[in-house]
Design an enzyme around this catalytic site. Structure first.
Site, mmCIF file in Angstrom:
data_model
loop_
_atom_site.group_PDB
_atom_site.id
_atom_site.type_symbol
_atom_site.label_atom_id
_atom_site.label_comp_id
_atom_site.label_asym_id
_atom_site.label_seq_id
_atom_site.Cartn_x
_atom_site.Cartn_y
_atom_site.Cartn_z
ATOM 1 N N SER A 38 -14.340 -5.087 -2.589
ATOM 2 C CA SER A 38 -13.886 -6.432 -2.226
ATOM 3 C C SER A 38 -14.915 -7.229 -1.447
ATOM 4 O O SER A 38 -14.894 -8.469 -1.471
ATOM 5 C CB SER A 38 -12.596 -6.326 -1.402
ATOM 6 O OG SER A 38 -12.780 -5.506 -0.264
ATOM 7 N N HIS A 245 -11.844 -9.809 5.768
ATOM 8 C CA HIS A 245 -12.871 -9.936 4.735
ATOM 9 C C HIS A 245 -13.695 -11.196 5.001
ATOM 10 O O HIS A 245 -13.199 -12.139 5.627
ATOM 11 C CB HIS A 245 -12.235 -10.033 3.336
ATOM 12 C CG HIS A 245 -11.788 -8.726 2.788
ATOM 13 N ND1 HIS A 245 -10.565 -8.180 3.096
ATOM 14 C CD2 HIS A 245 -12.392 -7.843 1.952
ATOM 15 C CE1 HIS A 245 -10.426 -7.017 2.475
ATOM 16 N NE2 HIS A 245 -11.525 -6.793 1.774
#
Length: 349
Positions: A38, A245
């Protein structure tokens, strides 16, 4: 055959050969395959290509930005949730002898980092954050290096002519937790950052052993962690998959400059033209990645989970700690006591 005619045919043949030789590098030089998890796919940027998968690939992610900036043709295989086995089984088939550029970030999911974050986000009296970190560190120290070595060998075998850059992970925290629904203590954040450093250290060593470059984003993200004034990393987010993230600035100002120089030999600077070229590639990338959708469906997303204070285990821990779960003040007061205890323990580690 006259000498003049023979020389003419020889010259024509040589010219044709020269064209073939000179054309091959120009074609091969555009072949960039982005592998990994990711942190490479672009999870956290909140805008993803419609490729029929849950991989969360974004044209705002560093592979797309670098490709647009440097004129590379991208095959965007990185996928949210990918582990080393996932990269091996679903992504390496994109590599060929004509691949000239490869990037890869992987290892965090193998170490169970999302589960570790989930555990550590709970109030200290209701979690075993140190135990979760200890388990993950043991894996990174004792298991991960061998698995990375095997993966890197496969990459070199499938892409023998490629420049390969292994990409690391930033430190997520800066010492405080400003999110209302998480309870990371300063000591826990320090240990989680140390875990990122350890992961980078082991990954860098494995990359160096195979002759690959390593792009370490740590220094560029300092001052831009979760809860910093200018965040390049999301904190607790909605939807939850965006949490912890890199966001769009994290990719454009953090990752892309870190990766571009070792990968292409030149620095990266975000321009409006680059952003437009990256965005314009969405349809091509989506169509390309749909051809891999069946393989990508085997990858399970690894997501942080919001602390749940309603489970029987938490209720039992609350009773033991004298916490009133109907009172946020009681929950936080007990957590402060626990955090102070952790700080003392950390000082003696």
């Amino acid at each position: 055959m006259t000498t003049v005619r023979a020389l003419g045919l020889f010259a024509a043949g040589a010219a044709a050969t020269s064209l073939v030789i000179s054309a091959a590098p120009a074609q091969a030089a555009t072949s960039y395959v982005a592998l990994g998890d990711s942190y490479s796919s672009g999870t956290g940027t909140r805008s993803y290509i419609a490729d029929g998968t849950s991989c969360q690939r974004s044209t705002s992610a560093y592979p797309s930005l670098i490709a647009a900036s440097k004129g590379l043709t991208l095959n965007f295989r990185a996928c949210s949730g990918a582990t080393i086995p996932d990269v091996t089984n679903t992504q390496l088939s994109a590599l060929t002898a004509s691949t000239t550029h490869v990037t890869l970030s992987v290892g965090g999911n193998d170490a169970g980092f999302a589960d570790v974050l989930t555990e550590c986000a709970m109030p200290g009296w209701a979690s075993n954050c140190n135990g979760a970190i200890d388990t993950a560190q043991s894996f990174v120290n004792n298991v991960l290096p061998g698995r990375l070595s095997t993966l890197y060998t496969s990459i070199r075998s499938k892409a023998p002519n490629a420049k390969v850059v292994i990409v690391g992970y930033p430190r997520i925290f800066q010492g405080e937790d400003c999110n209302a629904l998480t309870w990371f203590s300063p000591a826990e954040e320090a240990r989680l950052n140390s875990m990122a450093d350890l992961l980078n250290s082991k990954t860098s060593a494995a990359a160096s052993a195979k002759g690959f470059s390593f792009a370490n984003p740590t220094s560029r993200f300092i001052g831009h962690a979760v809860c910093d004034d200018v965040e390049w990393l999301n904190g607790l987010s909605n939807p939850i998959s965006e949490s912890y993230h890199p966001n769009k600035p994290g990719h454009a100002s953090g990752y892309a400059p870190t990766v571009s120089t070792p990968l292409t030999g030149s620095a990266f600077r975000l321009t409006s033209a680059t952003s437009k070229r990256a965005a314009a590639s969405a349809d091509r990338l989506a169509a390309q990645q749909r051809t891999y959708a069946v393989r990508d469906a085997s990858i399970t997303p690894k997501e942080f989970r919001t602390p749940n204070l309603r489970t029987s285990a938490v209720k039992a821990a609350a009773a033991k700690a004298g916490v009133d779960l109907s009172s946020r003040a009681s929950i936080d007061a007990a957590d402060r006591v626990w955090s102070a205890r952790q700080a003392k323990q950390a000082a003696t580690r």
